[in-house]
Design an enzyme around this catalytic site. Sequence first.
Site, PDB file in Angstrom:
ATOM      1  N   TYR A 176       3.363  -1.821  -4.581  1.00  0.00           N
ATOM      2  CA  TYR A 176       1.970  -2.185  -4.821  1.00  0.00           C
ATOM      3  C   TYR A 176       1.430  -3.118  -3.732  1.00  0.00           C
ATOM      4  CZ  TYR A 176      -2.058  -4.527  -6.629  1.00  0.00           C
ATOM      5  OH  TYR A 176      -3.293  -5.091  -6.742  1.00  0.00           O
ATOM      6  N   GLU A 183      -3.896  -0.827   3.019  1.00  0.00           N
ATOM      7  CA  GLU A 183      -5.287  -0.415   2.833  1.00  0.00           C
ATOM      8  C   GLU A 183      -6.252  -1.434   3.424  1.00  0.00           C
ATOM      9  OE1 GLU A 183      -3.832   1.545  -1.330  1.00  0.00           O
ATOM     10  OE2 GLU A 183      -5.588   0.229  -1.379  1.00  0.00           O
TER      11      GLU A 183
END
Lengths: 280, 361
Positions: A176, A183
Amino acid sequence: MAAAAATATTKGNGGGSGRAGAGDSSGSRKKKGPGPVATAYLVIYNVVMTAGWLVIAVGLVRAYLAKGSYHSLYYSIEKPLKFFQTGALLEILHCAIGIVPSSVVLTSFQVMSRVFLIWAVTHSVKEVQSEDSVLLFVIAWTITEIIRYSFYTFSLLNHLPYIIKWARYTLFIVLYPMGVTGELLTIYAALPYVRQAGLYSISLPNKYNFSFDYHAFLILVMISYIPLSSTHGGLCPLTVMAVKIQCLPFYHMRLSSAEGSNVSLRLLLHCCHQSLDEKE
Amino acid sequence: MFKRHKSLERKRELLFQGLPQFTMKNNTRNFHSLSQLVLSAGPLKTTTAVKHSKTTHFEIEILDAHTRKQICIVDKVTQTSTIYDVKQKFHKACPKWYPSRIGLQLEYGGPYLKDYITIQSVAASSIITLYFTDLGQQVGWTTVFLAEYSGPLLIYLLFYLRSSYIYDVKESFRWPRHTVVHLACFCHCIHYIRLLLETLFVHKVSTGHSPMKNLIKGCAFYWGFTSWMAYYINHPRYTPPSFGNRQIIVSAINFLMCEAGNHFINTVLAHPSHTGSNACFPSPTYNPFTWMFFLVSCPNYTYEIGTWISFTIMTQTLPVGIFTMLMTIQMSLWARKKHKIYRKKFNSYVHRKSAIIPFIL
């Protein structure tokens, strides 16, 4: 992706209840879970997606071995990545129809944010495709998706190997933050090119009397990660379960409430205002 | 028989829950305890049960809807008392929650009881259990409307004045306002001034209240969209409509007509014979603007949508178009709901009539 964790947990619960339903009479099982046709379709869908992401994983490994370097691996898996990530849009449809017991809003948020990153950022700004951050989120997504889709497949077949379940709820700790970092760094790397080229931006004067600055919009997107990420606080094995439990009410509250749309409205408004100030 | 069993069951629960407290109370509590013991003995004592249920006073136990814990007991409630009276007594016992903030339910997850409901209409026995929910801070409807409408009026003028905080000074001087910008400001102000005046002098507001959260949402929506559309209409680089004065004048006339229509319809709806639970269906009068009642159930919404469509065409601004679309969707939902109520309530209602858009919707 924060929403991915929330959605993953939700779908996991769905799978679990499906298995519990199987323990009861066959009559109640039919009532609780999706019909046999829907189940068969979902199995096929999940198998195809698992295979698809495996193709991407194999592609990455082969390209790395061939080049001897991890730079610019994106080009070797660009097409399948776009295809299978965009294919995930079907999951929104699954939730809307009701054959998957997940929130349409949560699923939409998760899938659309990834599709957005693939097409509106990485695809549109060629210069960032060679960035290492792209590799960061691609690897995180690939591993996550292989585990997730195989988890669903086995759950639907009522036979879930322990290794898959363990991977599902444990590797998340590493994947995660890795994905989010990739990103954010990718969007950050794209900012100067977007600004320079005026990509996807509309300026005044025009007959629609409307303006939009993609550069400012991307900055807002990055900022919007903060409240989502902050709910995870410190990530360590002992707090994993607490984090998962914590995810659900927060996202339901945030995504399903009207304040969310109002916040988006204000962000958009601010974004549009900002666009002109920069050009003047 | 089923009801009797239900009430007996409830009494038994009360005994278990309240027994420790009863021992702490005075003789009155002991008497109640004794009477409940007698009642819970079974159907053999039907005569006693009947007598007991005929008492002119009720005792209302109020539990927290979530925790199921007892908050307080309101006693000496007459059968003609209303839910509002109970809320008043509850407020005295627990000053933290004022009447409009108190939500009372007969059963968990059930509907909130209206203030005008009488105790005897909901009472199954002389002891009633109600579930309490804190509805949060409450605001009167008039306050809500005044806040929602005064914001757009002031905000729009702020943009119209082209403050140096918002627009570049050089640009403002270089590009004077087009005539349509002045006209748009005039129309926008007329709209919200009319709404404010109608809120004060025309509308009959219901006795209910609105949660503070709704007020914030409403203001965010109206003020946010006003800022957005005002920014572009009053911008130095604003582009006038594509078809020039013809588009502007036709839209302005239509705008004013829809404004007048909305006003007259609101006046008719606010008439005493058309408000309250015994209202009869409003009908057209000699005023041509009320003839829309022949075609639709909610002409006030029809004219409102017409207003915003006209404003959109007049200014040719995308944000106004988006606002118009959202308003249309929202008012269509309201109109459809009201249309169903009318059809159900008035048997002689003309079924061919539309809800909000003639012949279509």
